[in-house]
Structures are given as structure tokens and as C-alpha cells.
Scaffold this motif. Structure first.
Motif, PDB file in Angstrom:
ATOM      1  N   ARG A  13      43.391  -3.953  14.454  1.00 16.12           N
ATOM      2  CA  ARG A  13      43.163  -4.238  15.877  1.00 16.12           C
ATOM      3  C   ARG A  13      44.437  -4.142  16.716  1.00 16.12           C
ATOM      4  O   ARG A  13      44.392  -3.751  17.885  1.00 16.12           O
ATOM      5  CB  ARG A  13      42.571  -5.651  15.998  1.00 16.12           C
ATOM      6  CG  ARG A  13      41.526  -5.806  17.048  1.00 16.12           C
ATOM      7  CD  ARG A  13      40.651  -7.026  16.849  1.00 16.12           C
ATOM      8  NE  ARG A  13      41.333  -8.163  16.308  1.00 16.12           N
ATOM      9  CZ  ARG A  13      42.018  -9.052  17.025  1.00 16.12           C
ATOM     10  NH1 ARG A  13      42.109  -8.918  18.324  1.00 16.12           N
ATOM     11  NH2 ARG A  13      42.596 -10.081  16.431  1.00 16.12           N
ATOM     12  N   SER A  35      47.647  -3.536   0.436  1.00 18.93           N
ATOM     13  CA  SER A  35      46.847  -4.753   0.179  1.00 18.93           C
ATOM     14  C   SER A  35      46.018  -4.522  -1.076  1.00 18.93           C
ATOM     15  O   SER A  35      46.228  -3.519  -1.764  1.00 18.93           O
ATOM     16  CB  SER A  35      45.998  -5.166   1.387  1.00 18.93           C
ATOM     17  OG  SER A  35      45.476  -4.062   2.060  1.00 18.93           O
ATOM     18  N   GLU A  91      54.455 -12.871  10.324  1.00 21.23           N
ATOM     19  CA  GLU A  91      53.411 -13.305  11.262  1.00 21.23           C
ATOM     20  C   GLU A  91      53.338 -14.826  11.318  1.00 21.23           C
ATOM     21  O   GLU A  91      53.838 -15.539  10.444  1.00 21.23           O
ATOM     22  CB  GLU A  91      52.050 -12.746  10.813  1.00 21.23           C
ATOM     23  CG  GLU A  91      51.591 -11.536  11.595  1.00 21.23           C
ATOM     24  CD  GLU A  91      51.465 -11.771  13.099  1.00 21.23           C
ATOM     25  OE1 GLU A  91      51.292 -12.906  13.549  1.00 21.23           O
ATOM     26  OE2 GLU A  91      51.535 -10.766  13.835  1.00 21.23           O
TER      27      GLU A  91
HETATM   28  N1  LIG Z   1      44.225 -11.516  13.716  1.00 19.51           N
HETATM   29  C1  LIG Z   1      44.999 -11.992  14.638  1.00 19.51           C
HETATM   30  O1  LIG Z   1      44.760 -11.827  15.842  1.00 19.51           O
HETATM   31  C2  LIG Z   1      46.272 -12.735  14.298  1.00 19.51           C
HETATM   32  C3  LIG Z   1      47.044 -13.201  15.329  1.00 19.51           C
HETATM   33  C4  LIG Z   1      48.242 -13.837  15.018  1.00 19.51           C
HETATM   34  C5  LIG Z   1      48.592 -13.994  13.704  1.00 19.51           C
HETATM   35  N2  LIG Z   1      47.811 -13.544  12.698  1.00 19.51           N
HETATM   36  C6  LIG Z   1      48.288 -13.742  11.334  1.00 19.51           C
HETATM   37  O2  LIG Z   1      48.430 -12.482  10.710  1.00 19.51           O
HETATM   38  C7  LIG Z   1      48.071 -12.562   9.354  1.00 19.51           C
HETATM   39  C8  LIG Z   1      46.959 -11.576   9.097  1.00 19.51           C
HETATM   40  O3  LIG Z   1      45.873 -11.853   9.922  1.00 19.51           O
HETATM   41  P1  LIG Z   1      44.505 -11.072   9.833  1.00 19.51           P
HETATM   42  O4  LIG Z   1      43.691 -11.523  10.964  1.00 19.51           O
HETATM   43  O5  LIG Z   1      44.720  -9.619   9.669  1.00 19.51           O
HETATM   44  O6  LIG Z   1      43.897 -11.679   8.500  1.00 19.51           O
HETATM   45  P2  LIG Z   1      42.829 -11.035   7.531  1.00 19.51           P
HETATM   46  O7  LIG Z   1      41.922 -10.128   8.279  1.00 19.51           O
HETATM   47  O8  LIG Z   1      42.262 -12.144   6.743  1.00 19.51           O
HETATM   48  O9  LIG Z   1      43.741 -10.132   6.586  1.00 19.51           O
HETATM   49  C9  LIG Z   1      44.597 -10.653   5.616  1.00 19.51           C
HETATM   50  C10 LIG Z   1      45.139  -9.524   4.802  1.00 19.51           C
HETATM   51  O10 LIG Z   1      45.892 -10.041   3.731  1.00 19.51           O
HETATM   52  C11 LIG Z   1      45.496  -9.359   2.539  1.00 19.51           C
HETATM   53  N3  LIG Z   1      45.783 -10.174   1.358  1.00 19.51           N
HETATM   54  C12 LIG Z   1      46.726  -9.897   0.470  1.00 19.51           C
HETATM   55  N4  LIG Z   1      46.767 -10.800  -0.501  1.00 19.51           N
HETATM   56  C13 LIG Z   1      45.831 -11.721  -0.203  1.00 19.51           C
HETATM   57  C14 LIG Z   1      45.409 -12.899  -0.849  1.00 19.51           C
HETATM   58  N5  LIG Z   1      45.978 -13.347  -1.966  1.00 19.51           N
HETATM   59  N6  LIG Z   1      44.410 -13.598  -0.277  1.00 19.51           N
HETATM   60  C15 LIG Z   1      43.823 -13.156   0.874  1.00 19.51           C
HETATM   61  N7  LIG Z   1      44.213 -12.030   1.500  1.00 19.51           N
HETATM   62  C16 LIG Z   1      45.199 -11.314   0.967  1.00 19.51           C
HETATM   63  C17 LIG Z   1      44.055  -9.029   2.750  1.00 19.51           C
HETATM   64  O11 LIG Z   1      43.680  -7.847   2.121  1.00 19.51           O
HETATM   65  P3  LIG Z   1      43.182  -7.680   0.635  1.00 19.51           P
HETATM   66  O12 LIG Z   1      42.086  -8.667   0.421  1.00 19.51           O
HETATM   67  O13 LIG Z   1      42.738  -6.252   0.632  1.00 19.51           O
HETATM   68  O14 LIG Z   1      44.375  -7.896  -0.210  1.00 19.51           O
HETATM   69  C18 LIG Z   1      44.085  -8.645   4.227  1.00 19.51           C
HETATM   70  O15 LIG Z   1      44.519  -7.303   4.365  1.00 19.51           O
HETATM   71  C19 LIG Z   1      47.680 -14.017   9.100  1.00 19.51           C
HETATM   72  O16 LIG Z   1      48.782 -14.725   8.593  1.00 19.51           O
HETATM   73  C20 LIG Z   1      47.331 -14.526  10.486  1.00 19.51           C
HETATM   74  O17 LIG Z   1      47.561 -15.902  10.592  1.00 19.51           O
HETATM   75  C21 LIG Z   1      46.657 -12.907  12.976  1.00 19.51           C
END
Ligand SMILES: NC(=O)c1ccc[n+]([C@@H]2O[C@H](COP(=O)([O-])OP(=O)(O)OC[C@H]3O[C@@H](n4cnc5c(N)ncnc54)[C@H](OP(=O)(O)O)[C@@H]3O)[C@@H](O)[C@H]2O)c1
Length: 504
Positions: free
Chosen positions: A21, A46, A154
Motif C-alpha cells: 500500500r 518474507s 517501522e
Molecule cells: N500498515 C500500516 O499502515 C502500518 C503503518 C505504520 C506501521 N506499520 C508497521 O509496519 C509493520 C508491517 O505492517 P503491515 O501492515 O505490513 O503488517 P502485515 O500486513 O501483518 O505484514 C507483516 C509482514 O511481516 C511478515 N512476517 C515475517 N515474519 C513474520 C512472523 N514471524 N510473523 C508474522 N509475520 C511475519 C509477513 O509475511 P510472511 O507471513 O509472508 O512472512 C508480512 O509480510 C508492522 O510492524 C506495523 O506495525 C504498519
């Protein structure tokens, strides 16, 4: 700034929402403006299995949907996508990081010297493990032969003060502070950076920017949406950790810092740190009086039924997690001694808005039978801009004072305004840490927030007030504002859930 000619970006958590996104679309937008180095590539890492081609298809959809430049020539996107690669590893297995090294050698076959940005967009529990695993592969070491190595981390950076300190300590085993970029995407917003320019490039307001002339400062950040599908994450976090500890305090830092001696990362970060260190610590009684927490409850807005927080998916039925916080605080320093500062943030409020409202003191002597409030409103999002309210003579007989305003809107500027992630990714490539948070600032912000977390945990009698979804939070939040009949500045003309009422 001098452009670099080589950068490789390795995104951990590449199958996630943020990558699709925000990160890849921001990189594409930079590419369209010719801001990316001549030699660049992106490696997504990942656990999910994708081939390079499948991952390219996955991010292509994201760019087409979320890029600011999606109208551009499709050929440009095709060219950009060719620089993207993917690697599936078990991110929790140290040995698997050898595969990252191999894949990078494959991608960089012709480069003698490569600059790497590691972007950690995974769950926070993996941050220090990834840094350690990269170090074991010799991938954090930087010198003239290897090129530089930087790591963007992040939010959330820590869950409380102890965990933030621990994370800093762990990262320092593998990286230097100059390699660590703790991202707070609010600081990447053009309007947040404009706070510094507005204050320090003009001589009009700065002489008034202190406790002598300013009555109070308010910072509001509201969202109209609820927790959506992030209930599981949010229920363990809440508005204080998710918004106040980072974004709101960072904005406060910019509003209240002293002018730095030079416009340079450490000089600026030294000044914001001093603000965070001057925040008056609260004890349990203060928390009870000066912090209002709330949770949205079921309601109906324009005929649509909105769920209460406890009915949301993955939220505990008895949850006490706050979806709203309003607090009153003081900065105990020479400039701000005694000036009340109010911050509030919440979900399921009537509209999405972030703004700072500076209310100036009244004239020392009132000559007219009525008066106008002097306020400066800095709108961070949406309808970004500035508005100054003052009193004018009401035309006709007598000397009635009428409230008027002057305003400036960002959308009047025809130039392209980069998104926060574009700006911050580019800054990292340039090695500019100004808009990233330094370790001591993160800890100072947690130091301020920690007594509130503790008081809530140890004193269940401190209320969590319910507020109907679509309203401005619990009424008790209004009682925080010092002064008779004073309330928060309400950005919308009425209290319904309607963004169109949110003009600046
Ligand atoms: N989305 C937002 O708008 C936003 C805004 C600010 C901060 N953040 C931060 O950015 C980070 C990512 O956010 P996101 O929204 O992209 O989260 P998400 O959709 O849950 O993605 C998390 C990513 O981490 C990977 N991953 C690797 N090892 C993992 C494990 N052991 N357990 C779970 N997932 C694992 C997952 O992929 P696989 O399962 O393929 O490994 C996935 O690609 C987080 O720390 C979040 O707090 C997000």
C-alpha cells in the motif's frame, strides 16, 4: 542534495500490507520523478512463497491502486517492476539470511560497491533478530569497499519504556546510531515539516511563540474509521501507544522546540529531545485528573449501524483498551512554563483530521464590548493549510468586533507534494536523519507516557469512558480545558460523521 548513483532496498515483511500500500508505490513515485539512483533494485523478503514474477504481479496491483502517479505511462511501471525481486525465507531462522546475501550477490552481479537499505516492515518482535542475522552474514558492516548499510525500522518502537530501551540496546550490538532510521511517518508529511519553516523562516510569529502570548496549544488527530481488521494488534496497543507516544509527541516537539543553531539533523533532534525531557511527569493522581481515556460504543450514524469497539473482530469482550485519549500536559521550561497543552486522538470520531490550534492570549485591556479570539490553526491533514483568526470592525455604526480569518491552502500550490514515505525513503538514501527519531528521543517520549500506562494498569478504578461511535469522544475530555465555557476546537461545523464539514 547530491544524488547517489546506487541503492538496493531490501524489504523484510514484503508480503504485508504496508509494502503493497505504501512502500512500493512510494518508490515508484520517486522513480517517476527521476529521484531514484541510476542503479537501484528492490528485494522483497518474507515467508510467503512467491517467484520474482508472482511478487512483481502482487506489487504491480498495489502501485496501480495506491501510487500518486498511477496515471503515468504504463511503460514506466513495466520498467520499474523489472528492478523488483523476491526471496522467501523463514525470517525467524538465522541461517536463512545466507540466502539473502546470495540473492543480493545475484542481483548486484555487476556492482563493485553497493549501498543497502534494510526496511523492517515485519512484526516488531523480529526487529533485533533480523539485525543480528544480517550482522552474522557480514551484511551490516560498512566501509569504503562495501558501500553504506542503513536500516529503517517501522513503528511501534517498543511497547513501553523498558522494551524500547532493550530494543535500542540490542540494535546497538549490530548497528551504529547513524545506521538506524526509526520511522515516524507523520514527520514525513509536508505540513509537519512546514511547522519548522513557518516558525523559523518568518519573524512575525516567533516573538509571540511562548507562554507570555500563547494561552493554550491543542493538537487533535482523529480518525472516522474504527479498528477495521487490525483489532488483534490494536487491542494490545491502544491510542496512547499507537498515536500519542509517537506521532502526537513528535508534532508537539516541532511546535514547541527552540530554534536550532543550524538546520542539521542532530541540531534539530537535540532541540526536540529537550522538549521531550521537559515534559512534566505525571503521578497517579495527575493521570486520573489530566488524562481521559475512552472506548467507542455502538451507535447509528446517518442510518448506518456502527459496531462498538468490544464487538469488533479479535477484540476481547471485556477489553479496557482505549480507542480515545485526551490529555493535558505541561512543558516545564522557560518558554512554556504554565501554558496548558492539550492533545487528543481517537478512532470512530466524526471525521479524519489532524490539526494544531494555537490560541493567543486576549489583549491586556478590552476596549470594545466584544472581542475576537486570535487563533492560528495548522491543518496537517486533510485540506492541508493554515488559518489565522482575528477581529475586525463590523462595518457600520459603533465598534463591534467581528471574527474574520485569513487562510492558505496547500492545494493552491500547483507543485506535486510528495507523500510521507517518498520523502522519508529519499532522506534515508541521502543519509539525512533529520526526520527520523533518535534513540534518546524515543526513550524520552516513552518516559513521559510510561506513568500513564502504569497508572491505568495498577488502578482499574480509573474510568474508561464510553462514547458513541461518530462523536468527539467522552464529554469528560471537554472538562480538561482550563477556563470557563471553553471546549476543544472542533474542526467540523457540526458533530455528524461528514468529511465535507471539515473545511479549514
Ligand atoms: N500498515 C500500516 O499502515 C502500518 C503503518 C505504520 C506501521 N506499520 C508497521 O509496519 C509493520 C508491517 O505492517 P503491515 O501492515 O505490513 O503488517 P502485515 O500486513 O501483518 O505484514 C507483516 C509482514 O511481516 C511478515 N512476517 C515475517 N515474519 C513474520 C512472523 N514471524 N510473523 C508474522 N509475520 C511475519 C509477513 O509475511 P510472511 O507471513 O509472508 O512472512 C508480512 O509480510 C508492522 O510492524 C506495523 O506495525 C504498519
Amino acid at each position: 542534495m547530491k544524488k547517489i548513483d546506487n541503492c538496493k532496498i531490501i524489504i523484510f515483511g514484503a508480503s504485508g500490507d504496508l509494502t503493497k500500500r505504501k512502500l512500493i508505490p512510494a518508490l515508484f513515485d520517486l522513480y517517476c520523478q527521476g529521484e531514484l539512483p541510476k542503479e537501484f533494485s528492490i528485494l522483497g523478503v518474507s515467508r510467503t512463497e512467491y517467484s520474482d514474477e508472482e511478487f512483481r504481479k502482487h506489487v504491480d496491483e498495489g502501485v496501480k491502486k495506491y501510487s500518486e502517479r498511477k496515471e503515468n505511462d504504463p511503460k514506466l511501471l513495466e520498467k520499474f517492476i523489472k528492478n523488483i525481486y523476491y526471496l522467501a525465507i523463514d525470517t525467524a531462522k538465522a541461517d536463512d539470511y545466507a540466502k539473502v546475501k546470495d540473492k543480493m550477490s545475484e542481483i548486484s552481479k555487476e556492482s563493485q560497491k553497493d549501498n543497502y537499505i534494510y526496511y523492517l516492515s515485519t512484526p516488531p518482535k523480529l526487529y533485533s533478530f533480523i539485525a543480528e542475522s544480517l550482522q552474522k552474514q557480514g551484511m551490516t558492516e560498512q566501509n569504503d569497499q562495501t558501500g553504506w548499510r542503513r536500516m529503517i525500522i517501522e513503528k511501534p518502537f517498543g511497547y513501553d519504556l523498558d522494551s524500547a530501551k532493550k530494543l535500542n540496546q540490542e540494535l546497538f550490538n549490530f548497528l551504529k546510531e547513524s545506521q538506524i532510521y526509526r520511522i515516524d511517518h507523520y514527520l514525513g508529511k509536508e505540513t509537519v515539516q512546514n511547522i519548522m519553516v513557518f516558525r523559523f523562516a518568518n519573524s512575525i510569529f516567533e516573538p509571540l511563540w511562548n507562554q507570555k502570548y500563547i494561552e493554550r496549544i491543542e493538537i487533535t488527530s482523529s480518525e472516522s474509521i474504527g479498528v477495521e481488521d487490525r483489532g488483534g494488534y490494536y487491542d494490545g496497543s491502544g491510542a496512547l501507544r499507537d498515536m500519542i507516544q509517537n506521532h502526537m509527541l513528535q508534532i508537539l516537539g516541532m511546535i514547541t522546540m527552540e530554534p536550532p543553531s543550524v538546520f542539521e539533523a542532530n541540531a534539530i533532534r537535540n532541540e526536540t529531545l529537550k522538549v521531550f525531557q521537559s515534559l512534566r511527569q505525571m503521578n497517579k493522581e495527575d493521570v486520573d485528573k489530566m488524562v481521559i481515556r475512552g472506548q467507542y460504543t455502538e451507535s447509528k450514524v446517518k442510518g448506518e449501524k456502527l459496531k462498538g469497539y468490544r464487538e469488533e473482530k479479535d477484540v476481547a469482550a471485556e477489553s479496557k483498551t482505549e480507542t480515545f485519549v485526551a490529555l493535558k500536559l505541561f512543558i516545564d521550561n522557560w518558554r512554556w512554563g504554565g501554558t496548558p497543552i492539550y492533545i487528543r486522538s481517537g478512532k470512530r470520531l466524526p471525521t479524519r483530521v489532524t490539526e494544531v490550534v494555537i490560541t493567543f492570549k486576549n489583549t491586556p485591556h478590552n476596549l470594545f464590548k466584544n472581542s475576537a479570539v486570535n487563533q492560528l490553526i495548522m491543518r496537517i491533514q486533510p485540506h492541508e493549510g493554515l488559518l489565522l483568526k482575528f477581529g475586525m470592525k463590523n462595518p457600520g455604526a459603533g465598534f463591534d468586533v467581528k471574527a474574520e480569518s485569513m487562510d492558505f491552502h496547500y492545494d493552491e500550490i500547483k507543485e506535486y507534494v510528495p507523500t510521507a514515505y517518498e520523502r522519508l525513503l529519499l532522506d534515508c538514501m541521502m543519509g539525512d536523519q533529520t526526520l527520523y527519531t533518535r534513540h534518546d528521543a524515543v526513550e524520552a517520549c516513552w518516559t513521559f507516557v510510561q506513568p500513564i500506562i502504569d497508572a491505568w494498569k495498577e488502578n482499574p478504578e480509573i474510568k474508561v469512558y464510553g462514547y458513541p461511535a461518530g462523536t468527539w469522544g467522552p464529554m469528560e475530555a471537554d472538562n480538561l480545558i482550563e477556563g470557563e465555557d471553553l471546549t476543544w476546537h472542533y474542526p467540523c461545523k457540526n458533530l455528524t460523521n461528514d468529511d465535507s464539514y471539515c473545511e479549514l
